[in-house]
Write an enzyme that holds these catalytic residues in place. Structure first.
Site: not given
Ligand code: AGP
Length: 616
Positions: A2, A27, A74, A100-101, A489, A493, A496, A512, A611
């Site tokens: 949020c 976000r 969110w 937010n929370g 990684e 990418k 997501e 395996h 984010k």
């Molecule tokens: C990665 O592309 C995502 N946005 C997510 O996995 C992110 O890396 C993770 O939430 C950790 O965020 P931070 O580095 O702000 O702690």
């Protein structure tokens, strides 16, 4: 997560709130709303969906008022609907809250309030919070409305279990906005005759660069002329005015179609910023002033635990290889959400390092607090200056990557790896690494930004490959040693932002079980730089080809033999194998970006994602 922005001043609030919400869109959210106080009552406008829906409603209604709070939601409790969107009002309808929370005990509080005759119109935990504060306000004997509102917030919040960053207005106290935080970030923006409240400084950086980052248990009252910060249990709280270290332009897309592409292209400079001023060529070592550890304390470290989530965790996995190879210190990566519940054996010389771009990820923060509870020395590798994690660690290293707005982390990954290279160098030179080896590493690290630029110059080639495979339903990513985390990684990418199912594996794991998946419709991406395991990777590629699986290879220039086995090849410049993840990840970032664009996905705001994950 949020987003929150509040404004009190001499201008009409709604345009400022809408602009701030737009800057918080990255976000991740699914509804938005605002509440304005105009001295004659509260005007609340809420809409599910994009901020554009709210903007249209505000244009039609044209609400007046120089005091307002707003929110991008969110969803955690309740579907993304108008009724569940924030702000939420109390029983009287005279108080509004954005939050937010997560209120973990919201059901008990809701039942108790119902017993007091309250009725609810949403499924959210936030509406319960509004009613709780309203209950305390209505029951107060305080005659001054402002003190009554502050007192109501301070009385209500200790009954809450969970996390909150909130902004509250009341039509009887139209000259103030009250804010409070526990576990969710909140920052005060300082202006001339106007003040701001926001969950993220990027929402207000166009208006002011002077800010106060609130701490947990702070309760702040902002007015046109000033602000006052108290502890939730009363008494003055510590206040530090900070200067925002990035410009409005840096928080904008510029000529790029998406923040993600802009941030991919920023990597030559963001890595230069990560290492600038931190290299000692005379001694062949790194200079890291923010560790707050003496040489003796550094020398005593006999084990390192790296904790993080998502991309930051993958960077930590690369860091594990770097620190162990350079310094021979046993290093392990613990996913933060696991570490906080596992009882990892540690000793007094174990060093905990948490890695977080936002510095607000709740699982990483919890892992940090668990390590501190065990008495460990804790460092942070963080991008967001003055974030909660940065403030709660004993020391650390800022990666200086500038604001990373795209939900998919890109430049933060390479800057985190660059910083851990410096850390490995520093530890290495304390133990066994020679100055000449250290100097050689420094020279190679300084050459990385230009090599990234050479890869970026292949964007059209990578775009063609992406469009060739954009229709697929799945993708495998394979790598060995320090490129296994890069495979993870690359898979993250891809999934997501393009929503293609993707998974990362050590190349040798193919036999395996993974190879059962291989078929003509399932491409495999092999990260196969020319290193000690290059031939092993070639064998794995041939296993896939024998089963008619398409192969995309990331390989080192000057070794064209790989073209005999791979269908498509993206070349990277030569570099030491220890630094190859800084280069091999770039093609994967661009590949996922162009696949997502080809599939018409919302690259900067992928569905269901945020984010910064500030809720558990
Ligand atoms: C990665 O592309 C995502 N946005 C997510 O996995 C992110 O890396 C993770 O939430 C950790 O965020 P931070 O580095 O702000 O702690």
């Amino acid at each position: 997560m949020c987003g929150i922005i509040g404004y009190i001043g001499k201008r009409q609030a709604s345009p400022i709130l809408l602009d701030g919400l737009r800057r918080l869109e990255y976000r991740g959210y699914d509804s938005a709303g605002m509440a304005l106080s105009n001295g004659h009552g509260l005007e609340v406008i809420r809409r599910a969906g994009r901020i554009e829906n709210l903007r249209k409603a505000v244009a039609e209604i044209n609400p007046r008022g120089e005091v307002g709070i707003s929110h991008t939601r969110w969803a955690t409790h309740g579907a993304p609907t108008d009724a569940n969107a924030h702000p939420h009002k109390d029983e009287s309808g005279k108080l509004a809250v954005v939050h937010n929370g997560v209120i973990e005990n919201y059901q008990q509080l809701r039942d108790w309030l119902k017993g007091e005759g309250h009725t609810f119109s949403s499924e959210t935990d936030t509406e319960v919070l509004a009613h709780l504060i309203g209950f305390e306000y209505d029951g107060s004997t305080e005659t001054d409305p402002i003190q009554r509102l502050v007192g109501a917030v301070q009385t209500a919040l200790p009954r809450v279990k969970g996390t909150y960053g909130i902004a509250v207005i009341h039509e009887d106290a139209p000259s103030v906005i009250v804010g409070a935080r526990l576990g969710s970030p909140l920052v005060v923006g300082l202006g001339e005759g106007e003040h701001y409240l926001a969950s993220d400084v990027s929402a207000i950086v166009t208006h002011t660069k002077d800010v106060v980052y609130l701490n947990d248990y702070d309760v702040v009252t902002i007015s046109r002329t000033g602000y006052d910060v108290q502890h939730v249990e009363g008494g003055a709280a510590r206040v530090t005015v900070s200067r925002v270290d990035f410009t409005e332009d840096e928080a904008e897309k510029g000529d790029f179609p998406h923040f993600m592409l802009k941030e991919i292209y920023e990597q030559p400079n963001s890595i230069r910023n990560a290492i600038r001023g931190r290299l000692s060529k005379d001694e062949g070592t790194a200079i890291l002033g923010g560790l707050q550890m003496t040489q003796q304390e550094l020398r005593q470290v006999d084990r390192i635990i790296l904790s993080a989530c998502g991309t930051a965790c993958h960077a930590g996995m690369v860091g594990e290889y770097l620190i162990e190879s350079l310094a021979r210190i046993p290093t392990e990566v613990e996913i933060a959400s696991e570490f906080r519940y596992r009882n990892v054996p540690t000793t007094k010389d174990t060093l905990q390092i948490v890695i977080s771009q936002s510095g607000e990820t709740i699982d990483t923060l919890a892992a940090l607090r668990e390590a501190k509870r065990k008495g460990l020395k804790c460092l942070g590798i963080v991008n967001n200056v003055a974030s909660t994690i940065a403030r709660e660690t004993d020391g650390g290293i800022y990666i200086h990557a500038g604001p990373e707005i795209g939900v998919a982390a890109t430049k933060s990954f390479t800057s985190q790896v660059a910083v851990m290279t410096l850390l490995g160098l520093l530890f290495g030179r304390i133990h066994h690494l020679s100055s000449t080896d250290g100097l050689e590493l420094i020279d190679e690290l300084e050459a990385i930004p230009d090599k990234i630029s050479q890869i970026l110059a292949q964007a059209d080639h990578i775009k063609q490959i992406a469009e060739k495979y954009a229709h697929v339903e799945g993708m495998l990513f394979m790598g060995r040693l320090n490129n296994y985390p890069v495979a993870l990684e690359g898979a993250l990418k891809m999934k997501e932002i393009s929503y293609i199912y993707a998974s990362g594996h050590p190349s040798a794991e193919l036999k395996h079980g993974v190879i059962a998946l291989v078929k003509p419709e399932l491409p495999s991406v092999f990260i196969a730089p020319h290193d000690a395991v290059f031939e092993k990777n070639i064998s794995n590629i041939e296993e896939v080809k024998a089963r008619k699986g398409p192969v995309i290879a990331v390989a080192t220039e000057g070794h064209p033999n790989i073209e005999k086995v791979a269908d498509d090849v993206i070349y990277i410049p030569r570099c030491p194998s220890s630094l190859s993840p800084l280069l091999t990840v770039i093609p994967l970032q661009l590949l996922s970006y162009y696949v997502a664009v080809a599939r018409g996905c919302d690259v900067d705001k992928p569905r269901n994602l945020a984010k910064s994950v500030t809720v558990e």
